[in-house]
Design a protein around this motif. Structure first.
Motif, mmCIF file in Angstrom:
data_model
loop_
_atom_site.group_PDB
_atom_site.id
_atom_site.type_symbol
_atom_site.label_atom_id
_atom_site.label_comp_id
_atom_site.label_asym_id
_atom_site.label_seq_id
_atom_site.Cartn_x
_atom_site.Cartn_y
_atom_site.Cartn_z
ATOM 1 N N UNK A 19 0.763 -1.570 -0.308
ATOM 2 C CA UNK A 19 0.492 0.060 0.304
ATOM 3 C C UNK A 19 0.874 1.135 -0.091
ATOM 4 N N UNK A 63 0.327 4.428 0.430
ATOM 5 C CA UNK A 63 0.147 5.601 1.796
ATOM 6 C C UNK A 63 0.657 4.936 2.664
ATOM 7 N N UNK A 64 0.249 3.706 3.046
ATOM 8 C CA UNK A 64 1.312 2.993 4.410
ATOM 9 C C UNK A 64 2.857 3.055 3.925
ATOM 10 N N UNK A 76 3.749 13.283 -0.579
ATOM 11 C CA UNK A 76 3.452 12.475 0.989
ATOM 12 C C UNK A 76 4.206 13.341 2.045
ATOM 13 N N UNK A 134 -1.537 15.380 2.031
ATOM 14 C CA UNK A 134 -1.283 14.295 0.913
ATOM 15 C C UNK A 134 -1.771 15.266 -0.176
ATOM 16 N N UNK A 153 -6.283 8.515 -1.571
ATOM 17 C CA UNK A 153 -5.312 7.390 -1.251
ATOM 18 C C UNK A 153 -5.594 6.706 0.475
ATOM 19 N N UNK A 154 -5.868 5.331 0.081
ATOM 20 C CA UNK A 154 -6.366 4.585 0.832
ATOM 21 C C UNK A 154 -5.056 3.434 1.974
ATOM 22 N N UNK A 155 -6.082 3.701 3.081
ATOM 23 C CA UNK A 155 -4.653 3.111 4.001
ATOM 24 C C UNK A 155 -5.116 1.192 3.416
ATOM 25 N N UNK A 156 -6.350 0.793 3.132
ATOM 26 C CA UNK A 156 -6.973 -0.454 2.311
ATOM 27 C C UNK A 156 -7.706 -1.089 1.796
ATOM 28 N N UNK A 157 -7.735 -1.017 1.082
ATOM 29 C CA UNK A 157 -8.255 -1.433 -0.491
ATOM 30 C C UNK A 157 -8.901 -3.179 -0.594
#
Lengths: 301, 301
Positions: free
Chosen positions: A182, A184-185, A210, A215, B222-226
């Motif tokens: 991911x 973003x992570x 970032x 962001x 921007x997502x942390x989890x998809x």
């Protein structure tokens, strides 16, 4: 303000669905310098061989690039042979001849020691650190790297990342460096290594920036023709760092603008083979495309 | 204003790196309706089998979706078995059981004939045209399609495209339909077929909207989890058409906002399996994420 770049100067032979070019001036430091020179005075640290002649020096001179740090070594200049097929999203390397670049040991001329803005192009992280340490007055240092160093010299790369402000990577490199899929992570992990800003280049899909608590994401500029993607990433870095050096403003809102200027320059670069389009560019075209980026992305809340 | 959707209702069994779900409510019309119902009243034309029970109807009812056009046929509901691996950018279909969907002949209830906004989900273009022709009062008609119809029924698809206002496609579909690799040129070709707006969905890379004299591009959120990308495209269409129907404004600036609302809804959809996240959503969350999109993309000129 003064902007220093260290990186490769090369002769590229490139084939794309739109044609081919042989032995044209390329390399990260070349694309960066020619792009950045539209915004601020550029100092170049790189190495070339005996086949690098007056005509090539004149290309840099025509853009006012300071080549006092451009070393000349016995042998041939770095050569890259590559091609792009299909959607041209990835280069296929046919051959790399490191030549004089193999023994490159960057020497920073005394006159460059006061450089405020620094771009450490994609070279051995040990050399990047060596250059970084010679520039205590640097206000903002950005670094580019690649899979080869992330895999091959992870510890050296980490030591170098610890002393830079910005890292510029493509998506795959960011994921590999962080060990997280991911994005973003991944950016959160990379920021823990040192850089306060992570710039992720996404090719035709644009760029994402970032920082600590924000962001910024910009799409790619829609082009009618992409003839040669070579150097797009370094051209982006040139416009990005060039605008920061020109304005002397490293605030978050200005980093956003800088990434648009980077995108503008990259969008021009890919329209022609090699440095062709960047060398022809009128200043007014840069500002026009910058405003077109605004029209492209604006919506009312 | 009234918004009609025709498309599939399915039971999906999905496996992703984040887990799996079996026999959950899905299909284009389901994702579209649940998303669009946050903005405007939705009327659904689709077909289900005898295994579609009260519990499933209650899901649509909970969102106020009008299911008078939801036909029930002898047999089983359309079932799709698929998985996503790696970066989850593409679904791998393990099995498709068309079941009652194979003989689907959409009937538009009399009460729906005054519908102003229409979404022709990805079904046979012959059926899309049939539905379109029953709705002479439609103010704005959007169409989704896919490679299967572009290759398999090109002439029927062209006839249908000639009578719609908007076409929503992913990048590969747009290129295939136009027969042109460059997306900007592809949009020009597709607009010649009829639709005045071409919406290109780019998954995690966002969306680009091509109209007569402007291009709008928005990055992905921007997502942390998809966790499950299933239905993201139809959810986008639901937010997009829902906002247009709610506002009654089909101007270019509002189409831009609509594509952000579509992106907002799609970004929620992929956070959980199936309709899970969309059904839980608070209205305030939609507006908050819309404003976050502004923060994500804004830069000062």
């Amino acid at each position: 303000m003064s902007l220093l770049v260290v990186g490769s100067v090369a002769f590229d032979s490139v084939r794309t669905p739109y044609g081919e070019a042989e032995g044209i001036l390329g390399g990260a430091a070349s694309y960066f310098s020619v792009a950045a020179s539209r915004f601020a005075p550029v100092r170049m640290v790189a190495v070339v061989g005996e086949d690098f002649n007056e005509e090539h020096f004149r290309i840099f001179a025509s853009r006012g690039v300071d080549t006092a740090g451009l070393q000349r070594a016995a042998g041939r200049t770095f050569r890259w042979y590559g091609e792009y097929v299909g959607d041209m999203n990835e280069a296929r390397t046919i051959e790399t001849q490191l030549n004089v670049f193999e023994q490159f040991s960057p020497r920073v001329p005394d006159a460059y020691l006061d450089s405020s803005y620094v771009f450490l192009g994609n070279i051995d992280p040990v050399l990047q650190l060596h250059v970084r340490q010679q520039l205590p007055k640097a206000r903002l240092v950005a670094l580019d790297s690649m899979n080869y160093w992330i895999r091959g010299k992870p510890e050296d790369l980490r030591r170098t990342l610890a002393v830079v402000d910005i890292v510029v990577l493509n998506e795959g490199e960011a994921r590999m460096l962080a060990g997280v899929a991911n994005l973003k992570k991944a950016a959160v992990e990379i920021r823990k290594l040192g850089p306060r800003i992570v710039v992720v280049k996404r090719g035709e899909h644009g760029v994402t920036l970032f920082s600590e608590d924000s962001i910024f994401s910009a799409p790619g500029y829609p082009l009618d023709d992409v003839r040669d993607p070579t150097g797009a990433g370094d051209t982006f870095a040139g416009g990005f760092m060039g605008h920061l050096a020109r304005s002397g403003d490293v605030s978050e809102p200005n980093l956003r603008r800088a990434s648009i200027y980077g995108s503008v320059m990259a969008s021009f670069a890919v329209e022609e083979f090699g440095l062709g389009r960047l060398l022809q560019l009128e200043s007014q075209e840069i500002e026009t495309r910058f405003r077109e980026f605004k029209q492209l992305t604006h919506f009312d809340v």
